[in-house]
Design a protein around this motif. Structure first.
Motif, PDB file in Angstrom:
ATOM      1  N   ARG A  50      78.912  73.097  51.439  1.00 22.06           N
ATOM      2  CA  ARG A  50      79.674  74.132  50.749  1.00 22.06           C
ATOM      3  C   ARG A  50      80.204  75.075  51.840  1.00 22.06           C
ATOM      4  O   ARG A  50      79.426  75.578  52.649  1.00 22.06           O
ATOM      5  CB  ARG A  50      78.795  74.944  49.786  1.00 22.06           C
ATOM      6  CG  ARG A  50      78.162  74.138  48.640  1.00 22.06           C
ATOM      7  CD  ARG A  50      79.200  73.617  47.667  1.00 22.06           C
ATOM      8  NE  ARG A  50      78.626  73.088  46.435  1.00 22.06           N
ATOM      9  CZ  ARG A  50      78.402  71.793  46.200  1.00 22.06           C
ATOM     10  NH1 ARG A  50      78.654  70.875  47.116  1.00 22.06           N
ATOM     11  NH2 ARG A  50      77.917  71.404  45.024  1.00 22.06           N
ATOM     12  N   VAL A  93      81.101  78.350  52.717  1.00 28.01           N
ATOM     13  CA  VAL A  93      80.864  79.665  52.106  1.00 28.01           C
ATOM     14  C   VAL A  93      80.620  80.721  53.177  1.00 28.01           C
ATOM     15  O   VAL A  93      79.876  80.481  54.132  1.00 28.01           O
ATOM     16  CB  VAL A  93      79.623  79.600  51.167  1.00 28.01           C
ATOM     17  CG1 VAL A  93      79.251  80.980  50.655  1.00 28.01           C
ATOM     18  CG2 VAL A  93      79.863  78.648  49.994  1.00 28.01           C
ATOM     19  N   PHE A 151      72.787  87.026  45.346  1.00 26.18           N
ATOM     20  CA  PHE A 151      73.481  86.369  46.454  1.00 26.18           C
ATOM     21  C   PHE A 151      74.952  86.288  46.091  1.00 26.18           C
ATOM     22  O   PHE A 151      75.294  85.856  44.989  1.00 26.18           O
ATOM     23  CB  PHE A 151      72.923  84.957  46.649  1.00 26.18           C
ATOM     24  CG  PHE A 151      73.695  84.119  47.643  1.00 26.18           C
ATOM     25  CD1 PHE A 151      73.226  83.938  48.939  1.00 26.18           C
ATOM     26  CD2 PHE A 151      74.893  83.501  47.281  1.00 26.18           C
ATOM     27  CE1 PHE A 151      73.939  83.162  49.858  1.00 26.18           C
ATOM     28  CE2 PHE A 151      75.618  82.731  48.195  1.00 26.18           C
ATOM     29  CZ  PHE A 151      75.135  82.563  49.480  1.00 26.18           C
ATOM     30  N   GLN A 159      83.722  81.080  48.642  1.00 21.18           N
ATOM     31  CA  GLN A 159      83.811  79.649  48.955  1.00 21.18           C
ATOM     32  C   GLN A 159      85.261  79.192  49.016  1.00 21.18           C
ATOM     33  O   GLN A 159      86.059  79.527  48.142  1.00 21.18           O
ATOM     34  CB  GLN A 159      83.043  78.848  47.911  1.00 21.18           C
ATOM     35  CG  GLN A 159      83.075  77.347  48.148  1.00 21.18           C
ATOM     36  CD  GLN A 159      81.983  76.554  47.434  1.00 21.18           C
ATOM     37  OE1 GLN A 159      81.964  75.320  47.521  1.00 21.18           O
ATOM     38  NE2 GLN A 159      81.081  77.216  46.764  1.00 21.18           N
ATOM     39  N   HIS A 217      75.316  68.091  43.565  1.00 23.05           N
ATOM     40  CA  HIS A 217      73.905  68.424  43.736  1.00 23.05           C
ATOM     41  C   HIS A 217      73.447  69.282  42.558  1.00 23.05           C
ATOM     42  O   HIS A 217      74.243  69.684  41.710  1.00 23.05           O
ATOM     43  CB  HIS A 217      73.632  69.093  45.100  1.00 23.05           C
ATOM     44  CG  HIS A 217      74.182  70.480  45.264  1.00 23.05           C
ATOM     45  ND1 HIS A 217      74.143  71.173  46.461  1.00 23.05           N
ATOM     46  CD2 HIS A 217      74.784  71.339  44.392  1.00 23.05           C
ATOM     47  CE1 HIS A 217      74.678  72.366  46.304  1.00 23.05           C
ATOM     48  NE2 HIS A 217      75.081  72.496  45.059  1.00 23.05           N
ATOM     49  N   HIS A 219      70.201  72.411  41.770  1.00 23.53           N
ATOM     50  CA  HIS A 219      69.172  73.208  42.445  1.00 23.53           C
ATOM     51  C   HIS A 219      68.475  74.141  41.477  1.00 23.53           C
ATOM     52  O   HIS A 219      68.954  74.362  40.349  1.00 23.53           O
ATOM     53  CB  HIS A 219      69.747  73.982  43.641  1.00 23.53           C
ATOM     54  CG  HIS A 219      71.142  74.493  43.468  1.00 23.53           C
ATOM     55  ND1 HIS A 219      71.452  75.508  42.603  1.00 23.53           N
ATOM     56  CD2 HIS A 219      72.314  74.112  44.040  1.00 23.53           C
ATOM     57  CE1 HIS A 219      72.750  75.753  42.669  1.00 23.53           C
ATOM     58  NE2 HIS A 219      73.314  74.911  43.522  1.00 23.53           N
ATOM     59  N   ARG A 268      80.584  80.835  39.261  1.00 22.17           N
ATOM     60  CA  ARG A 268      81.788  80.985  40.098  1.00 22.17           C
ATOM     61  C   ARG A 268      82.754  81.897  39.389  1.00 22.17           C
ATOM     62  O   ARG A 268      82.953  81.768  38.175  1.00 22.17           O
ATOM     63  CB  ARG A 268      82.511  79.659  40.305  1.00 22.17           C
ATOM     64  CG  ARG A 268      81.697  78.447  40.082  1.00 22.17           C
ATOM     65  CD  ARG A 268      81.292  77.786  41.387  1.00 22.17           C
ATOM     66  NE  ARG A 268      80.043  77.077  41.219  1.00 22.17           N
ATOM     67  CZ  ARG A 268      78.990  77.281  41.986  1.00 22.17           C
ATOM     68  NH1 ARG A 268      79.012  78.161  42.947  1.00 22.17           N
ATOM     69  NH2 ARG A 268      77.883  76.594  41.798  1.00 22.17           N
ATOM     70  N   HIS A 308      76.285  69.580  39.603  1.00 22.51           N
ATOM     71  CA  HIS A 308      77.646  70.107  39.751  1.00 22.51           C
ATOM     72  C   HIS A 308      78.273  69.688  41.076  1.00 22.51           C
ATOM     73  O   HIS A 308      77.583  69.492  42.071  1.00 22.51           O
ATOM     74  CB  HIS A 308      77.667  71.635  39.608  1.00 22.51           C
ATOM     75  CG  HIS A 308      76.772  72.349  40.564  1.00 22.51           C
ATOM     76  ND1 HIS A 308      75.407  72.436  40.392  1.00 22.51           N
ATOM     77  CD2 HIS A 308      77.036  73.015  41.713  1.00 22.51           C
ATOM     78  CE1 HIS A 308      74.878  73.126  41.380  1.00 22.51           C
ATOM     79  NE2 HIS A 308      75.843  73.490  42.207  1.00 22.51           N
ATOM     80  N   HIS A 332      82.430  70.046  43.189  1.00 24.46           N
ATOM     81  CA  HIS A 332      83.745  70.683  43.139  1.00 24.46           C
ATOM     82  C   HIS A 332      84.809  69.750  43.700  1.00 24.46           C
ATOM     83  O   HIS A 332      84.519  68.930  44.562  1.00 24.46           O
ATOM     84  CB  HIS A 332      83.767  71.976  43.976  1.00 24.46           C
ATOM     85  CG  HIS A 332      82.605  72.861  43.752  1.00 24.46           C
ATOM     86  ND1 HIS A 332      82.273  73.376  42.526  1.00 24.46           N
ATOM     87  CD2 HIS A 332      81.649  73.330  44.613  1.00 24.46           C
ATOM     88  CE1 HIS A 332      81.195  74.122  42.637  1.00 24.46           C
ATOM     89  NE2 HIS A 332      80.790  74.110  43.888  1.00 24.46           N
ATOM     90  N   ASP A 362      80.955  82.938  44.589  1.00 22.20           N
ATOM     91  CA  ASP A 362      79.726  82.394  44.036  1.00 22.20           C
ATOM     92  C   ASP A 362      78.723  83.527  43.884  1.00 22.20           C
ATOM     93  O   ASP A 362      78.509  84.300  44.822  1.00 22.20           O
ATOM     94  CB  ASP A 362      79.097  81.371  44.993  1.00 22.20           C
ATOM     95  CG  ASP A 362      79.959  80.136  45.173  1.00 22.20           C
ATOM     96  OD1 ASP A 362      80.225  79.464  44.175  1.00 22.20           O
ATOM     97  OD2 ASP A 362      80.346  79.849  46.324  1.00 22.20           O
ATOM     98  N   LEU A 389      74.691  83.940  42.883  1.00 17.48           N
ATOM     99  CA  LEU A 389      73.458  83.185  42.614  1.00 17.48           C
ATOM    100  C   LEU A 389      72.255  84.122  42.532  1.00 17.48           C
ATOM    101  O   LEU A 389      72.235  85.177  43.189  1.00 17.48           O
ATOM    102  CB  LEU A 389      73.165  82.175  43.726  1.00 17.48           C
ATOM    103  CG  LEU A 389      73.988  80.874  43.789  1.00 17.48           C
ATOM    104  CD1 LEU A 389      75.285  81.098  44.541  1.00 17.48           C
ATOM    105  CD2 LEU A 389      73.191  79.759  44.447  1.00 17.48           C
ATOM    106  N   LEU A 410      69.671  83.307  43.911  1.00 17.08           N
ATOM    107  CA  LEU A 410      68.924  82.735  45.041  1.00 17.08           C
ATOM    108  C   LEU A 410      67.856  83.667  45.633  1.00 17.08           C
ATOM    109  O   LEU A 410      66.730  83.229  45.880  1.00 17.08           O
ATOM    110  CB  LEU A 410      69.925  82.290  46.120  1.00 17.08           C
ATOM    111  CG  LEU A 410      69.371  81.705  47.400  1.00 17.08           C
ATOM    112  CD1 LEU A 410      68.641  80.401  47.160  1.00 17.08           C
ATOM    113  CD2 LEU A 410      70.498  81.469  48.408  1.00 17.08           C
TER     114      LEU A 410
END
Ligand code: 1HN
Length: 347
Positions: free
Chosen positions: A71, A73, A93, A97, A108, A110, A116, A149, A151, A163, A165, A167
């Motif tokens: 990615r 980013v 986070f 991107q 992937h 997670h 987005r 997902h 892109h 993005d 997140l 995270l």
């Protein structure tokens, strides 16, 4: 106020004996752990200007081929938290991107949840669990925890999105990880915002009698959100905030478990003064220009600039244009704080 003992008051031999046994006395640390009245906050009010972000992201397009990036980013790292901590606020986070025409970002899934918010370019798309979501400016697309997902980009100019997140919260629990996947089979029908959940207030009848799906609606088209904000503004007095929350259409609750998302319209010349909240937030200007006061720090913003606000912050945001509305996208961690039982609003 109580005077608590310090570490230095304890005999050196006692302290080293504790350390050897991995033991720590609480009382010298008590006020750090539980400051009175307001938390200690390292997060600083901050603005990341689009005019700084964009050229650097486009340069990354030359420097970092997709095969080497997974990615592509650039992370908005709050200076108060430190560049290493890669957080915009303690729980949020934020990354910007870039995907170039013809490129794809591999499938992937997670444990952190992501959304987005599309900033510029046409022809980008995200496939979420087989659902193809076109990416138009201002669209919000959810990629919740555990959903596949990837892109892609069928257009001719660079596509950039933000993005957001959870995270930091997930990584803080040492629970963040990803799984690589294969290219997805795409279902033929349009995304759910155009089919099953075409209009607020209407849901598939059969969903009344089945267990609620966690994520029935993946894409929230900006064209609809903007029209909804304008209509809502027409019936909202100037001292009230025109703000719409992105929710799960089947439960009416926040659409994601940790982070909350909402869209705000500031009418020409309008100033909003939300109540002080225990949550931290990120404010992204979709369109317009203005000035924010966050804990006394003045931040000017325009199109696609992004701001961070610490927990418990005093916030005021003004639209400085006298002719055009300003539209903001807000990310906050209120959903997590509510679930954990300590969300508060003051004043
Ligand atoms: C991620 O998976 C994406 O799927 C974007 O586009 C940003 C930032 C940190 C960790 C995973 C994506 C991310 C990310």
């Amino acid at each position: 106020m109580q005077h608590l003992g310090t570490l230095e008051e304890l005999p050196v031999s006692y302290r080293s004996g504790l350390s050897e046994r991995s033991l720590v006395p609480l009382w010298p640390l008590m006020r750090d752990a539980l400051p009175y009245d307001k938390p200690h906050r390292k997060t600083t009010p901050h603005v990341w200007r689009w005019s700084d972000v964009r050229p650097n992201l486009l340069e990354a397009g030359h420097l970092a081929p997709m095969e080497k990036a997974e990615r592509r980013v650039l992370i908005l790292a709050n200076p108060g938290l430190g560049l290493d901590s890669i957080r915009a606020t303690p729980s949020i986070f934020i990354g910007m991107q870039l995907i170039l025409p013809g490129e794809s970002a591999p499938t992937h899934k997670h444990s952190p949840s992501a959304v987005r918010m599309v900033i510029e370019g046409q022809g980008g798309y995200t496939i979420v669990q087989g659902e193809r979501c076109p990416m138009e400016k201002g669209d919000l697309i959810l990629t919740p925890s555990g959903l596949w997902h990837e892109h892609g980009h069928d257009g001719h100019e660079p596509v950039i999105w933000m993005d957001a997140l959870d995270l930091p919260a997930v990584a803080g629990l040492e629970a963040s990880y990803a799984v690589e996947g294969n290219i997805q089979n795409v279902r033929e029908d349009l995304d759910s915002s155009q089919t099953r959940y075409r209009r607020a207030g209407l849901i598939p009848f059969e969903s009344l009698s089945r267990r609620k799906t966690d994520y029935p609606l993946i894409r929230f088209p900006w064209s609809e959100v903007k029209e909804s904000l304008k209509a809502y503004a027409n019936v909202t007095p100037m001292d009230s905030i025109v703000q719409l929350a992105y929710v799960n259409p089947e439960t009416g609750q926040e659409c994601m478990p940790v982070l909350g998302f909402s869209a705000i319209m500031l009418r020409p010349g309008e100033t909003m003064r939300p109540r002080r909240r225990s949550s931290s937030a990120v404010l992204h200007c979709i369109e317009g220009q203005g000035e924010a006061q966050i804990d006394g720090v003045t931040l000017r913003f325009e199109d696609s600039d992004t701001m961070a606000a610490p927990t418990h912050a005093d916030i005021e945001v003004s639209n400085r244009s006298t002719s055009r509305p300003a539209f903001l996208f807000q990310v906050d961690d209120a959903p997590m704080q509510r679930k954990l039982g300590f969300f508060e609003e003051f004043g």
